[in-house]
Motif scaffolding. Structure first.
Motif, PDB file in Angstrom:
ATOM      1  N   GLY A   1       0.478  -1.130   0.461  1.00 52.11           N
ATOM      2  CA  GLY A   1       0.071   0.040  -0.031  1.00 52.11           C
ATOM      3  C   GLY A   1       1.253   1.171  -0.550  1.00 52.11           C
ATOM      4  O   GLY A   1       1.971   1.040   0.190  1.00 52.11           O
ATOM      5  N   PRO A   2       0.155   2.488   0.082  1.00 52.74           N
ATOM      6  CA  PRO A   2       1.184   3.760  -0.244  1.00 52.74           C
ATOM      7  C   PRO A   2       2.071   3.294   1.148  1.00 52.74           C
ATOM      8  O   PRO A   2       1.458   3.254   2.218  1.00 52.74           O
ATOM      9  N   ARG A   3       3.070   3.902   1.475  1.00 54.03           N
ATOM     10  CA  ARG A   3       4.903   3.869   2.269  1.00 54.03           C
ATOM     11  C   ARG A   3       4.720   5.227   3.226  1.00 54.03           C
ATOM     12  O   ARG A   3       5.477   5.870   2.870  1.00 54.03           O
ATOM     13  N   VAL A   4       3.306   5.874   2.967  1.00 56.92           N
ATOM     14  CA  VAL A   4       3.503   6.793   3.759  1.00 56.92           C
ATOM     15  C   VAL A   4       3.693   7.341   4.858  1.00 56.92           C
ATOM     16  O   VAL A   4       3.158   5.913   5.650  1.00 56.92           O
ATOM     17  N   PRO A   5       4.300   8.156   5.236  1.00 54.32           N
ATOM     18  CA  PRO A   5       4.751   8.235   6.957  1.00 54.32           C
ATOM     19  C   PRO A   5       3.586   7.990   7.151  1.00 54.32           C
ATOM     20  O   PRO A   5       3.036   8.601   7.307  1.00 54.32           O
ATOM     21  N   GLY A   6       4.264   7.137   8.881  1.00 51.14           N
ATOM     22  CA  GLY A   6       2.878   7.331   9.721  1.00 51.14           C
ATOM     23  C   GLY A   6       1.805   6.232   9.632  1.00 51.14           C
ATOM     24  O   GLY A   6       1.116   5.839  10.447  1.00 51.14           O
ATOM     25  N   THR A   7       2.136   5.151   8.757  1.00 54.08           N
ATOM     26  CA  THR A   7       0.819   4.084   8.196  1.00 54.08           C
ATOM     27  C   THR A   7       1.596   2.716   9.064  1.00 54.08           C
ATOM     28  O   THR A   7       2.887   2.835   8.747  1.00 54.08           O
ATOM     29  N   GLU A   8       0.959   2.403   8.787  1.00 52.50           N
ATOM     30  CA  GLU A   8       1.253   0.342   9.100  1.00 52.50           C
ATOM     31  C   GLU A   8       2.214   0.339   7.474  1.00 52.50           C
ATOM     32  O   GLU A   8       3.059  -0.459   7.774  1.00 52.50           O
ATOM     33  N   ALA A   9       1.769   0.272   6.720  1.00 51.09           N
ATOM     34  CA  ALA A   9       2.370  -0.006   5.035  1.00 51.09           C
ATOM     35  C   ALA A   9       3.600   1.048   5.382  1.00 51.09           C
ATOM     36  O   ALA A   9       4.812  -0.358   4.752  1.00 51.09           O
ATOM     37  N   HIS A  10       4.130   1.772   5.419  1.00 45.91           N
ATOM     38  CA  HIS A  10       5.098   2.483   5.644  1.00 45.91           C
ATOM     39  C   HIS A  10       5.703   1.369   7.125  1.00 45.91           C
ATOM     40  O   HIS A  10       6.956   1.609   5.975  1.00 45.91           O
ATOM     41  N   GLN A  11       5.275   1.503   8.073  1.00 46.88           N
ATOM     42  CA  GLN A  11       6.344   0.415   8.621  1.00 46.88           C
ATOM     43  C   GLN A  11       6.823  -0.976   7.956  1.00 46.88           C
ATOM     44  O   GLN A  11       7.851  -1.693   8.370  1.00 46.88           O
ATOM     45  N   ALA A  12       6.183  -1.555   7.459  1.00 47.43           N
ATOM     46  CA  ALA A  12       5.951  -2.844   7.121  1.00 47.43           C
ATOM     47  C   ALA A  12       6.982  -2.924   6.094  1.00 47.43           C
ATOM     48  O   ALA A  12       7.399  -3.712   5.824  1.00 47.43           O
ATOM     49  N   CYS A  13       6.024  -1.755   5.104  1.00 46.65           N
ATOM     50  CA  CYS A  13       7.746  -2.258   3.936  1.00 46.65           C
ATOM     51  C   CYS A  13       9.543  -1.941   4.732  1.00 46.65           C
ATOM     52  O   CYS A  13       9.933  -2.386   3.761  1.00 46.65           O
ATOM     53  N   ALA A  14       9.112  -0.803   5.756  1.00 43.74           N
ATOM     54  CA  ALA A  14      10.557  -0.795   6.310  1.00 43.74           C
ATOM     55  C   ALA A  14      11.244  -1.740   6.273  1.00 43.74           C
ATOM     56  O   ALA A  14      12.654  -2.232   6.073  1.00 43.74           O
TER      57      ALA A  14
ATOM     58  N   LYS B   1      38.174   1.349   0.636  1.00 50.85           N
ATOM     59  CA  LYS B   1      38.436   3.067   0.290  1.00 50.85           C
ATOM     60  C   LYS B   1      37.535   3.644  -0.190  1.00 50.85           C
ATOM     61  O   LYS B   1      36.969   4.665  -0.079  1.00 50.85           O
ATOM     62  N   LYS B   2      37.455   3.380  -1.842  1.00 48.20           N
ATOM     63  CA  LYS B   2      37.322   3.576  -2.966  1.00 48.20           C
ATOM     64  C   LYS B   2      35.569   3.476  -2.427  1.00 48.20           C
ATOM     65  O   LYS B   2      35.205   2.117  -2.698  1.00 48.20           O
ATOM     66  N   ARG B   3      34.950   4.012  -2.652  1.00 51.47           N
ATOM     67  CA  ARG B   3      32.538   3.672  -2.304  1.00 51.47           C
ATOM     68  C   ARG B   3      32.161   4.873  -3.317  1.00 51.47           C
ATOM     69  O   ARG B   3      32.660   6.110  -3.690  1.00 51.47           O
ATOM     70  N   ILE B   4      31.295   4.487  -3.605  1.00 53.43           N
ATOM     71  CA  ILE B   4      30.297   5.112  -4.945  1.00 53.43           C
ATOM     72  C   ILE B   4      28.462   5.428  -3.835  1.00 53.43           C
ATOM     73  O   ILE B   4      28.497   3.978  -3.807  1.00 53.43           O
ATOM     74  N   MET B   5      27.724   5.990  -3.812  1.00 51.18           N
ATOM     75  CA  MET B   5      27.119   6.401  -3.001  1.00 51.18           C
ATOM     76  C   MET B   5      25.383   5.869  -4.473  1.00 51.18           C
ATOM     77  O   MET B   5      25.617   6.820  -4.950  1.00 51.18           O
ATOM     78  N   LEU B   6      24.689   4.729  -3.997  1.00 50.54           N
ATOM     79  CA  LEU B   6      23.509   5.252  -4.715  1.00 50.54           C
ATOM     80  C   LEU B   6      22.286   5.218  -3.611  1.00 50.54           C
ATOM     81  O   LEU B   6      22.318   4.496  -2.866  1.00 50.54           O
ATOM     82  N   SER B   7      21.631   6.083  -4.331  1.00 49.16           N
ATOM     83  CA  SER B   7      20.035   5.779  -3.796  1.00 49.16           C
ATOM     84  C   SER B   7      19.459   6.228  -3.765  1.00 49.16           C
ATOM     85  O   SER B   7      18.563   6.019  -5.236  1.00 49.16           O
ATOM     86  N   ALA B   8      17.493   6.057  -3.268  1.00 52.96           N
ATOM     87  CA  ALA B   8      16.285   6.497  -4.310  1.00 52.96           C
ATOM     88  C   ALA B   8      15.425   6.893  -2.576  1.00 52.96           C
ATOM     89  O   ALA B   8      15.835   6.201  -1.765  1.00 52.96           O
ATOM     90  N   HIS B   9      14.456   7.113  -2.649  1.00 52.62           N
ATOM     91  CA  HIS B   9      13.385   7.194  -1.845  1.00 52.62           C
ATOM     92  C   HIS B   9      12.643   6.488  -2.076  1.00 52.62           C
ATOM     93  O   HIS B   9      11.967   5.476  -2.655  1.00 52.62           O
ATOM     94  N   TRP B  10      12.694   5.327  -0.697  1.00 55.10           N
ATOM     95  CA  TRP B  10      11.559   4.255  -0.552  1.00 55.10           C
ATOM     96  C   TRP B  10       9.747   5.188   0.409  1.00 55.10           C
ATOM     97  O   TRP B  10       9.461   4.324  -0.450  1.00 55.10           O
ATOM     98  N   ASP B  11       9.504   6.334   0.531  1.00 50.70           N
ATOM     99  CA  ASP B  11       7.954   6.565   1.099  1.00 50.70           C
ATOM    100  C   ASP B  11       7.631   6.477  -0.490  1.00 50.70           C
ATOM    101  O   ASP B  11       8.148   7.378  -1.555  1.00 50.70           O
ATOM    102  N   SER B  12       5.992   7.240   0.159  1.00 49.01           N
ATOM    103  CA  SER B  12       5.079   7.673  -0.947  1.00 49.01           C
ATOM    104  C   SER B  12       4.679   9.082  -1.172  1.00 49.01           C
ATOM    105  O   SER B  12       4.317   8.941   0.179  1.00 49.01           O
ATOM    106  N   ARG B  13       4.179   9.410  -1.835  1.00 49.38           N
ATOM    107  CA  ARG B  13       3.797  10.726  -1.851  1.00 49.38           C
ATOM    108  C   ARG B  13       2.077  10.455  -1.022  1.00 49.38           C
ATOM    109  O   ARG B  13       1.262   9.673  -1.234  1.00 49.38           O
ATOM    110  N   PRO B  14       2.049  11.249   0.160  1.00 47.88           N
ATOM    111  CA  PRO B  14       0.885  10.543   0.915  1.00 47.88           C
ATOM    112  C   PRO B  14      -0.816  11.752  -0.053  1.00 47.88           C
ATOM    113  O   PRO B  14      -2.050  11.280   0.185  1.00 47.88           O
TER     114      PRO B  14
END
Ligand code: AHN
Ligand code: ZN
Length: 338
Positions: free
Chosen positions: A67-80, A123-136
């Motif tokens: 379900g939508p991974r909106v902060p404060g919801t159960e779906a958000h917690q479960a997805c984390a 020592k040499k590192r690469i940072m890969l990222s993306a946001h995991w939350d979804s918009r309310p």
């Protein structure tokens, strides 16, 4: 006469024996490989695991299924919890950064940035990222009744995470030479509602803002970073975004060149277009790590992004495996060529 003829025969025999001997010796002493190889030969011998788009697709689907991974919801917690388990199952060294942050409405939310290190000693590192939350809010939906409803965020959020989870699976198959840290940012998409436009600065990218001010490891450095956002819809157009060009143009060069080497130059368009306030802005300006944003930007759309951006149409129906594959193959090649 006779003796000299015999002697000539003898000399001939001895000479050919010596020649055969030299030949054997030369063969035995042949080096197995030349000591120095040119860069083109070097490219040819690099092996890397195969990015599997079906696998990436399943990871996108699994997130959306919460379900939508909106902060404060159960779906958000479960997805984390699922993301943490998944990264650990791929052999990542996982750190969860818990934080509290105030969103533009004034309300305080708990967030989690999820970080997985591969090859932690390198020592040499690469940072890969993306946001995991979804918009309310589906505040760009054609139907105004949806403007306060959350979105699935299949493309806006889940797609980038899906690509990076698949890459994590590959890192377990073949360890890259460099160190790689995967960051899943929380609370990227709690930015001001369309109706409140313009009154709240820095309301996007709250998780990356928090981390940039409070890195999970003091003094953390990476050579550069790549942010993935909206990398799953059909026929994407990835341009040289303004802040990426401004803070990390050599990284844009590198990535767009590799995309071209794979035949994706019609999607990774080598032109400057778009100014996007995304997580990379804070990583560049606060943490000082040169970071680019691979983001589906479309100047022909009113909102600047893919057609279903911040609408309820941002669901599994618009996820195209060939886009996940293209982005996955590009970023995988970048990592294994370091
Ligand atoms: C703005 O255009 C204000 N933000 C783009 C960042 C974003 C939103 N990424 C995903 N959703
Ligand atoms: Zn968004």
């Amino acid at each position: 006469m006779k003796t000299s003829l015999v002697n000539i025969q003898k000399i001939k025999i001895i000479t050919s024996m010596v020649l055969v001997g030299i030949l054997f010796w030369a063969c035995e002493n042949q080096p197995a490989k030349p000591k120095t190889i040119s860069s083109s030969q070097k490219t040819a011998v690099i092996t890397m695991p195969d990015f599997n788009a079906d696998s990436a697709y399943v990871y996108v689907e699994a997130q959306v299924a919460f379900g939508p991974r909106v902060p404060g919801t159960e779906a958000h917690q479960a997805c984390a919890n699922w993301l943490i388990k998944k990264l650990e199952s791929f052999g990542g060294n996982v750190t969860v950064q818990d934080f509290k942050t105030r969103v533009y409405t004034g309300k305080i939310y708990s967030g989690k940035n999820i970080i997985a290190s591969f090859n932690p000693e390198a020592k040499k590192r690469i940072m890969l990222s993306a946001h995991w939350d979804s918009r309310p809010y589906a505040d760009y939906d054609a139907d105004e009744a949806n403007h306060r409803k959350p979105i699935d965020g299949a493309n806006d959020g889940a797609s980038g995470v899906g690509v990076l989870l698949e890459m994590a699976r590959l890192f377990q198959q073949q360890n890259p030479t460099v160190g790689v840290d995967i960051f899943f940012w929380d609370l990227e998409d709690y930015g001001e509602h369309r109706d409140d436009m313009g009154s709240h600065e820095n309301s996007w990218g709250l998780g990356s803002q928090y981390w940039s001010k409070n890195p999970h490891k003091p003094g953390y450095r990476a050579a550069y970073g790549i942010l993935l956002d909206m990398v799953g819809a059909a026929n994407p157009t990835f341009y040289r975004e303004y802040y990426s060009n401004m803070y990390a143009s050599s990284v844009v060069d590198k990535v767009w060149r590799i995309a071209e080497s794979l035949g994706y130059q019609n999607y990774f368009i080598n032109q400057a277009e778009g100014v996007v306030m995304d997580d990379h802005y804070y990583i560049n300006t606060i943490a000082g790590i040169p970071t680019i944003d691979i983001i589906h930007y479309n100047p022909a759309n009113k909102n600047g992004f893919f057609a279903q951006w911040h609408t309820q149409g941002d669901n599994m129906e618009i996820i195209d495996k060939s886009t996940l594959e293209m982005v996955g193959k590009v970023v995988t090649k970048v990592v294994y060529h370091e």
